[in-house]
Enzyme design. Structure first.
Site, PDB file in Angstrom:
ATOM      1  CG  ASP A  36      -2.126   0.899   1.069  1.00 50.49           C
ATOM      2  OD1 ASP A  36      -3.239   0.341   0.919  1.00 50.49           O
ATOM      3  OD2 ASP A  36      -1.986   2.138   1.079  1.00 50.49           O
ATOM      4  CG  ASP A  59       3.276   5.081  -6.626  1.00 44.65           C
ATOM      5  OD1 ASP A  59       2.096   4.907  -6.993  1.00 44.65           O
ATOM      6  OD2 ASP A  59       3.958   6.060  -6.975  1.00 44.65           O
ATOM      7  CE1 TYR A 150     -13.378   3.153  -8.623  1.00 44.09           C
ATOM      8  CE2 TYR A 150     -15.616   2.637  -9.325  1.00 44.09           C
ATOM      9  CZ  TYR A 150     -14.503   2.361  -8.538  1.00 44.09           C
ATOM     10  OH  TYR A 150     -14.526   1.288  -7.676  1.00 44.09           O
ATOM     11  CE  LYS A 154     -12.037   0.008  -9.879  1.00 45.86           C
ATOM     12  NZ  LYS A 154     -10.960  -0.814  -9.277  1.00 45.86           N
ATOM     13  CB  THR A 185     -14.133   1.091   1.822  1.00 43.01           C
ATOM     14  OG1 THR A 185     -14.373   2.040   0.769  1.00 43.01           O
ATOM     15  CG2 THR A 185     -14.609  -0.284   1.398  1.00 43.01           C
ATOM     16  CB  THR A 188     -17.481   4.413  -0.158  1.00 47.47           C
ATOM     17  OG1 THR A 188     -17.465   3.734   1.114  1.00 47.47           O
ATOM     18  CG2 THR A 188     -17.060   3.450  -1.252  1.00 47.47           C
TER      19      THR A 188
END
Length: 248
Positions: A36, A59, A150, A154, A185, A188
């Site tokens: 992460d 990264d 986004y 996706k 999460t 969001t």
């Protein structure tokens, strides 16, 4: 112990879905290397999981960083069986306000990052007939307003998943994608822009439980299933876990 003896790399593991996946994989017997960009967060995650977890600052937009985490997993554990591409970012906004910098950042993390991780991992996955689980989204199956970058990223992840599933099927490498709807999460919970029609956005919410968001553990269960031998005949799927969001 469905993953006993397996080695897995999991991105985006400092929080959210990635952390939930890391915990489940470790509980099921896997040796995991978790990455992460939040260095302190991923170190803390590894400490709470225990000796089976190794933390690495990652990264995902940097190809060298992606190669380094794969190399570390292979060096530590002698090979690689599973790659879980969970890291991603969300950037709501009206399309005309999304400048090239915001667009490029979303694509570089959500799509190019997945490419870079898969590219680095594939030779090792071929060697051990391993598998990949990519984190796509219900927004990769349908359009979501005020979320163009986004959605594009996706949709790209699903296309990449299907292409790799076919290309590497003869080598025994399975490649699948999980497509969550709304999930509770940190990502969001970002403060939403004020000039977005949220009534329009919420038309595509879950039909289950009065539109309640999924938990990270519920999504992690789907990742675990696809990564395990229980899914040994499953490849190239975009596995919707969205409460019926994309059903109609």
């Amino acid at each position: 112990m469905r993953l006993e003896g397996k080695v897995a790399v999991i991105t985006g593991a400092a929080s959210g879905i990635g952390l939930a996946v890391a915990r489940k994989f470790a509980a099921e017997g896997a040796k995991i290397v978790i990455g992460d960009r939040n260095a302190a967060g991923v170190e803390e995650a590894a400490q709470t999981i225990g000796q089976s977890a190794t933390a690495t600052t990652l990264d995902i937009a940097d190809g060298n960083s992606c190669q380094a985490i794969i190399d570390r997993a292979v060096s530590l554990h002698g090979g690689l069986d599973i790659l879980c591409n969970i890291a991603g970012i969300l950037d709501f906004g009206r399309f005309e306000e999304i400048d090239r910098g915001r667009w490029d950042r979303t694509i570089s993390v959500n799509l190019s990052g997945v490419y870079q991780m898969c590219h680095a991992a594939m030779p090792h996955l071929i060697e051990r007939r391993g598998n990949i689980v990519n984190m796509a989204s219900a927004a990769g199956l349908v359009g979501v307003p005020f979320n163009a970058a986004y959605c594009a990223s996706k949709h790209g992840v699903i296309g990449l998943t299907r292409a790799l599933a076919l290309e590497y099927s003869k080598e025994g490498v399975r490649v699948n994608a999980v497509c969550p709807g709304g999930v509770d999460t940190p990502m969001t919970k970002q403060a939403p822009p004020e000039n977005i029609d949220w009534q329009m956005v919420m038309r595509s919410a879950s039909w289950l439980d009065s539109g309640a968001m999924a938990t990270t553990d519920e999504i992690a269960d789907s990742v675990l299933f696809l990564a395990s031998a229980e899914a040994k005949r499953i490849t190239g799927v975009a596995f919707a876990v969205d409460g019926g969001q994309t059903a109609g």
